[in-house]
Design a protein around this motif. Sequence first.
Motif, PDB file in Angstrom:
ATOM      1  N   UNK A 119     -42.676  95.421  -3.564  1.00  0.00           N
ATOM      2  CA  UNK A 119     -42.072  96.683  -4.001  1.00  0.00           C
ATOM      3  C   UNK A 119     -40.597  96.489  -4.326  1.00  0.00           C
ATOM      4  N   UNK A 120     -39.890  95.701  -3.516  1.00  0.00           N
ATOM      5  CA  UNK A 120     -38.462  95.472  -3.749  1.00  0.00           C
ATOM      6  C   UNK A 120     -38.224  94.748  -5.074  1.00  0.00           C
ATOM      7  N   UNK A 121     -38.953  93.663  -5.299  1.00  0.00           N
ATOM      8  CA  UNK A 121     -38.797  92.912  -6.549  1.00  0.00           C
ATOM      9  C   UNK A 121     -39.234  93.767  -7.738  1.00  0.00           C
ATOM     10  N   UNK A 122     -40.338  94.482  -7.559  1.00  0.00           N
ATOM     11  CA  UNK A 122     -40.793  95.375  -8.619  1.00  0.00           C
ATOM     12  C   UNK A 122     -39.783  96.457  -8.941  1.00  0.00           C
ATOM     13  N   UNK A 123     -39.062  96.942  -7.920  1.00  0.00           N
ATOM     14  CA  UNK A 123     -38.046  97.981  -8.136  1.00  0.00           C
ATOM     15  C   UNK A 123     -36.911  97.472  -9.013  1.00  0.00           C
ATOM     16  N   UNK A 124     -36.500  96.238  -8.783  1.00  0.00           N
ATOM     17  CA  UNK A 124     -35.395  95.659  -9.560  1.00  0.00           C
ATOM     18  C   UNK A 124     -35.782  95.563 -11.035  1.00  0.00           C
ATOM     19  N   UNK A 125     -36.965  95.023 -11.294  1.00  0.00           N
ATOM     20  CA  UNK A 125     -37.410  94.872 -12.683  1.00  0.00           C
ATOM     21  C   UNK A 125     -37.729  96.225 -13.318  1.00  0.00           C
ATOM     22  N   UNK A 126     -38.292  97.134 -12.532  1.00  0.00           N
ATOM     23  CA  UNK A 126     -38.648  98.450 -13.075  1.00  0.00           C
ATOM     24  C   UNK A 126     -37.417  99.218 -13.522  1.00  0.00           C
ATOM     25  N   UNK A 127     -36.326  99.100 -12.745  1.00  0.00           N
ATOM     26  CA  UNK A 127     -35.084  99.793 -13.108  1.00  0.00           C
ATOM     27  C   UNK A 127     -34.560  99.320 -14.456  1.00  0.00           C
ATOM     28  N   UNK A 128     -34.743  98.046 -14.762  1.00  0.00           N
ATOM     29  CA  UNK A 128     -34.318  97.520 -16.057  1.00  0.00           C
ATOM     30  C   UNK A 128     -35.266  97.944 -17.168  1.00  0.00           C
ATOM     31  N   UNK A 129     -36.554  97.990 -16.873  1.00  0.00           N
ATOM     32  CA  UNK A 129     -37.546  98.324 -17.895  1.00  0.00           C
ATOM     33  C   UNK A 129     -37.477  99.788 -18.324  1.00  0.00           C
ATOM     34  N   UNK A 130     -36.986 100.674 -17.431  1.00  0.00           N
ATOM     35  CA  UNK A 130     -36.896 102.091 -17.797  1.00  0.00           C
ATOM     36  C   UNK A 130     -35.902 102.327 -18.927  1.00  0.00           C
ATOM     37  N   UNK A 131     -35.001 101.359 -19.140  1.00  0.00           N
ATOM     38  CA  UNK A 131     -34.042 101.492 -20.233  1.00  0.00           C
ATOM     39  C   UNK A 131     -34.638 101.058 -21.573  1.00  0.00           C
ATOM     40  N   UNK A 132     -35.812 100.426 -21.546  1.00  0.00           N
ATOM     41  CA  UNK A 132     -36.385  99.841 -22.763  1.00  0.00           C
ATOM     42  C   UNK A 132     -37.722 100.448 -23.168  1.00  0.00           C
TER      43      UNK A 132
END
Length: 422
Positions: free
Chosen positions: A278-291
């Motif tokens: 969940x932690x690693x997914x949160x980091x990548x998800x936060x970046x993907x929401x911009x794209x």
Amino acid sequence: MKKMIEIFKNPIFLKLFFANFTSHMGSVIGLTAFMFYLLDRFSEQPVYASITEMMYSLPTLLVFFLVGVFADRLDRQKIAYHCDTISSILTLLLFGAIFIGWLPLIFTVLFLRSGVQKFFFPAEQGILQGVLSKDDYSTAAGLNQMVMSLFMLLGNAVAIFVYWTAGIYGALAVDFVTFVISAILIRKCVIPEEVRLPNGKHSWKDLNIQSVAKDFTAGMKYILNHKLLLSLIGGFVVFGIVNGGFSVIPIFILKYKLAPDSYEEYSILLGVAFGAGVLIGSIFSSMLTQKFKFHVLIVAGLVISGTFIIAASFAPTTWLFLMIIFIAALGLPLVNIAIGGWMPSIIDPKMMGRVQGWINPLMMLSQSITLGVIAMTFPSVITVEMLYWLVGGCLLIVAVFYTIILPKYVKEEEPHSAVLNS
């Protein structure tokens, strides 16, 4: 990362973020330590541990029709502040109740404290919606998701350490201090009146039974008339089924299939694997929401998690099972962050509290029903593998539903959102 740094420059968000962090940290430490205290003192009566869990969940069913109305009609900052101050006072009462050793009083205080805390989240979410820009909603949701994943990863370990080193009274002292810090941070926020009181000034005299029922019904009508919002909340009902199933099935598969003699040790590793995912997914998800668009991320997260949860039922070894659960956990933040960033942008600020007041009871109802069905049918009727198919299948069904419904409603919503946010 740049967006995360920028959002912390907002002084109100900074204070609210750390207020939420400290308040949640205290609750985790206090609850976990108290569970261990009961198991140590009443080792032959595990029913007390179950009653403790009920004291934290039952208040939702009693106050759910009030929390949203209060958040929309009263001062949101004062609600959040008083939630923390009253919780700190009740923690002192819990300290005394444990010292006396009278269980009915202990459970009553736990019940009251949990009920008070239910009012915090809708009020806080309403404030955040008002002080952040539309572009910051997903960033804030990502930060909150990362904090929650850290609690999944480390929360129980920290709580156990505090309990072992300082005992139940030391854990409650930490609990008390964190509530006080949270209250101070909220008190120091300088929040515009239109954010604190989106529907104008109201007094307690205005909140009679008739007005509360009217406002609560208005929240329901608002959801029913808002197709996109209704579709998203419809998915929350299924998420309640998933939460109910997933709260027990990892332990079930360890105990009854993969590691019957060492399932307790592996359950710790399971928490680490899930929390890390969940932690690693949160980091990548936060970046993907911009794209990517929110509905694309939601569907992708549901497909990833649903597929790998089903795959976990076929894992032949414990280590392979942990690896699959780690991958399944990577998809969950895509769903949580996308929904958390999307909903504030489509909900009228004047209705935020009443909408939030509907979500939690709907999830809890479906979660409770799921746990009841599992209790009655496992393992006599359904196997542990079937439980994984149920949970994973629910996620995939919602993914299909969202794939069909959301793109259509998104196009209909865009003109409305442009007017709402202009």
